[in-house]
Design an enzyme around this catalytic site. Structure first.
Site, PDB file in Angstrom:
ATOM      1  N   GLU A   1       0.869  -1.178   0.000  1.00 53.54           N
ATOM      2  CA  GLU A   1       0.000   0.000   0.000  1.00 53.54           C
ATOM      3  C   GLU A   1       0.910   1.234   0.000  1.00 53.54           C
ATOM      4  O   GLU A   1       1.806   1.328   0.845  1.00 53.54           O
ATOM      5  CB  GLU A   1      -0.889   0.002   1.230  1.00 53.54           C
ATOM      6  CG  GLU A   1      -1.842  -1.172   1.315  1.00 53.54           C
ATOM      7  CD  GLU A   1      -2.608  -1.194   2.629  1.00 53.54           C
ATOM      8  OE1 GLU A   1      -3.470  -0.317   2.810  1.00 53.54           O
ATOM      9  OE2 GLU A   1      -2.318  -2.068   3.466  1.00 53.54           O
TER      10      GLU A   1
ATOM     11  N   ARG B   1       5.186 -12.667   9.959  1.00 52.85           N
ATOM     12  CA  ARG B   1       5.788 -11.379   9.648  1.00 52.85           C
ATOM     13  C   ARG B   1       7.103 -11.232  10.416  1.00 52.85           C
ATOM     14  O   ARG B   1       7.374 -11.977  11.365  1.00 52.85           O
ATOM     15  CB  ARG B   1       4.837 -10.235   9.997  1.00 52.85           C
ATOM     16  CG  ARG B   1       4.552 -10.112  11.486  1.00 52.85           C
ATOM     17  CD  ARG B   1       3.631  -8.943  11.767  1.00 52.85           C
ATOM     18  NE  ARG B   1       4.261  -7.677  11.416  1.00 52.85           N
ATOM     19  CZ  ARG B   1       3.597  -6.526  11.325  1.00 52.85           C
ATOM     20  NH1 ARG B   1       2.297  -6.487  11.530  1.00 52.85           N
ATOM     21  NH2 ARG B   1       4.229  -5.406  11.028  1.00 52.85           N
TER      22      ARG B   1
ATOM     23  N   LYS C   1       3.729   0.788  10.101  1.00 49.43           N
ATOM     24  CA  LYS C   1       3.870   2.020   9.327  1.00 49.43           C
ATOM     25  C   LYS C   1       3.188   3.196  10.025  1.00 49.43           C
ATOM     26  O   LYS C   1       3.633   4.343   9.896  1.00 49.43           O
ATOM     27  CB  LYS C   1       3.317   1.836   7.918  1.00 49.43           C
ATOM     28  CG  LYS C   1       4.327   1.284   6.932  1.00 49.43           C
ATOM     29  CD  LYS C   1       3.926   1.477   5.493  1.00 49.43           C
ATOM     30  CE  LYS C   1       2.876   0.516   5.058  1.00 49.43           C
ATOM     31  NZ  LYS C   1       2.644   0.581   3.586  1.00 49.43           N
TER      32      LYS C   1
END
Length: 553
Positions: A34, A260, A270
């Site tokens: 994204e 992750r 983020k």
């Protein structure tokens, strides 16, 4: 780029089985960030996995921007992501793709779900939807708009698309199961009204699809064979499967989840990284203290060291925290083998060699690497006045101290043996000058009389040295898992950046941006890509010569 050695993992085993069974004849992956921030080391793990698998299986990997939220996305983020992927050594298949390329098709699929009675326009507020959604222990409650007719829903969605409803006034929801044990299946919103300029589509749309609706359809439209994502999307797979099972689309990519990356002493969110930037806790997304790829590049990390780190941590389904020392070991191992040596003095004190001719300058020869003759040699000027590190001199010291001590000898790296004779101090008692003598017969060899000189220190010739700024970077946070803290700002390391002003040998006067060196006896540094120039040299510390954090532990 030269392909890294393949490392077996459960994902590759699935792919091997799919190819052997004939389920797929080729492998097609994608990396779908994204564009709402810079990529970080966690994204690097996904990049190495997706692009690496495509390379190893002679397949293809798309770079696709899942750009469904124009309020948080910027073209600058798009450009930084493309630059980071290319810098890591990978080439995507064809042109970069955008989920916004498929907005017309996504809208048509939403209409198809409405026509099948599988989607409805809800006029409930966000708070009302949240209350009706239920909890993990209690089922949800059907919306009063859930049984609206297909015809009315088509009209309402057309009005949403035409901009006749305000933001938050209407939303399109999938009609699945409000009593599902999986929250993601409790009639999720798949379209919302958003009056925002989009960086790719401009002002064409005032309704935008939600990420979960967009992502799986984009994968299918691109004929992705293996959709690799992290474990937090495991439950979302149920929604992805529902969407693809209920629209007229042929491809149904297989989603496979992996753990992750959780790296100690930093954050991988983020949102939190953005807060660090917005609150001025760091100097931008590419601050060398940040775990962003841009920050690590500026700090001196190499693409190959990051790829090696991603290989070392492996791919599993088990969440765990990776020690920062593991990342640092990858770049330290590489630079130890490849980085040319140079001398720098970060905290200088002046040394005057009184018996050395005042007008004489020698051009000494020093190897650029002790174990790699192919890197050649360099000239290092030597003169009567030099700088050494302040910590490399003591007026008194015990036998364990192997540097310069008043009345004793030490060897200068690639030069002579000197002896400290006396010191000069300022009014506050600080040493300003160390007066020494040298033995002219000790250049490149032990003293002729057989006396032992155990210590070796580095230096730079005062008249020829280049002034430089040194930025010493440490871990950004003081605790291993700052993301778990309610106020993660409170765990910031106040010593994460220390700036020193000293000197480097003249061979570094033209150091190019991102050029890496081992400053002998200090650590690994690189010329800063933004602030360093011929008039103002700036070197960023990449990593120390050894892992001092574990020593302290």
């Amino acid at each position: 780029m030269a392909a890294d050695a393949p490392r077996s993992n459960f994902i590759r085993q699935i792919i091997d089985k799919d190819l052997a069974s004939g389920k797929h004849s080729e492998v097609h992956t994608r990396f779908p960030p994204e564009p709402n921030g810079f990529l970080h080391i966690g994204h690097a793990k996904s990049i190495v996995l997706n692009f690496g698998i495509a390379e190893d299986y002679q397949g293809t990997c798309n770079l696709r921007f899942d750009d469904t939220n124009p309020l948080k996305e910027k073209v600058d983020y798009v450009n930084s992501i493309k630059e980071d992927v290319a810098w890591l050594g990978y080439q995507w298949n064809g042109e970069p793709r955008y989920s916004s390329n498929y907005f017309d098709q996504l809208h048509a699929y939403a209409v198809e779900l409405i026509e099948k009675g599988l989607a409805y326009v809800d006029f409930s507020t966000q708070e009302q939807m949240r209350e009706m959604r239920g909890t993990l222990k209690e089922p949800g409650v059907n919306s009063p708009y859930r049984d609206t007719s297909v015809e009315e829903n088509l009209k309402h969605f057309a009005d949403m698309t035409a901009g006749k409803y305000q933001e938050g006034e209407a939303a399109l929801r999938a009609k699945i199961d409000m009593s599902s044990p999986f929250m993601v299946l409790r009639d999720p919103v798949i379209y919302r009204v958003r009056f925002a300029h989009h960086h790719q589509t401009g002002d064409k749309w005032c309704v935008y699809p939600m990420y979960d609706f967009t992502h799986c359809i984009s994968d299918a439209l691109e004929n992705i064979t293996h959709s690799l994502c992290t474990l937090e999307f495991q439950d979302n797979r149920r929604l992805y499967d529902w969407v693809l099972d209920n629209i007229s689309i042929d491809c149904h990519p297989q989603q496979i989840e992996f753990s992750r990356l959780n790296l100690q002493y930093t954050v991988m969110s983020k949102r939190k990284l953005n807060l660090l930037v917005e609150e001025g806790k760091v100097n931008g997304w590419d601050d060398p203290r940040m775990p962003t790829i841009a920050g690590m590049r500026r700090r001196g990390y190499t693409p190959s060291s990051i790829r090696e780190f991603c290989h070392r941590i492996g791919v599993t389904k088990m969440d765990n925290q990776v020690e920062m020392s593991m990342l640092e070991a990858c770049i330290r191992d590489e630079l130890n083998q490849q980085a040319p040596r140079a001398m720098a003095v970060l905290d200088p004190v002046r040394v005057v060699i009184e018996n050395y001719p005042a007008d004489q300058v020698e051009r000494l020869i020093a190897p650029n690497h002790p174990n790699d003759e192919s890197l050649g040699n360099r000239e290092v000027p030597f003169a009567r006045e030099i700088f050494i590190e302040a910590e490399d001199f003591r007026e008194e010291a015990n036998k364990k101290y192997k540097r310069l001590v008043l009345g004793k000898e030490v060897r200068l790296r690639n030069a002579y043996v000197i002896k400290a004779e006396r010191v000069e101090k300022d009014a506050d008692g600080n040493i300003t000058t160390i007066f020494c003598s040298y033995d002219a017969d000790t250049l490149g060899k032990d003293p002729a009389d057989g006396r032992k000189v155990k210590g070796v220190i580095h230096w730079v010739a005062a008249e020829h040295a280049q002034q430089a700024e040194f930025r010493l970077y440490d871990r950004l946070f003081q605790v291993p898992n700052p993301g778990a803290e309610e106020d993660f700002f409170s765990t910031l390391n106040p010593a994460s950046l220390v700036v020193k002003h000293g000197y480097v040998e003249p061979s570094l006067a033209t150091a190019a941006a991102e050029e890496r060196y081992q400053f002998e006896r200090i650590g690994y540094f690189c010329a800063d890509s933004k602030d360093s120039s011929a008039d103002h040299l700036v070197f960023n510390q990449t990593v120390g010569l050894r892992d001092t954090w574990n020593d302290d532990a």
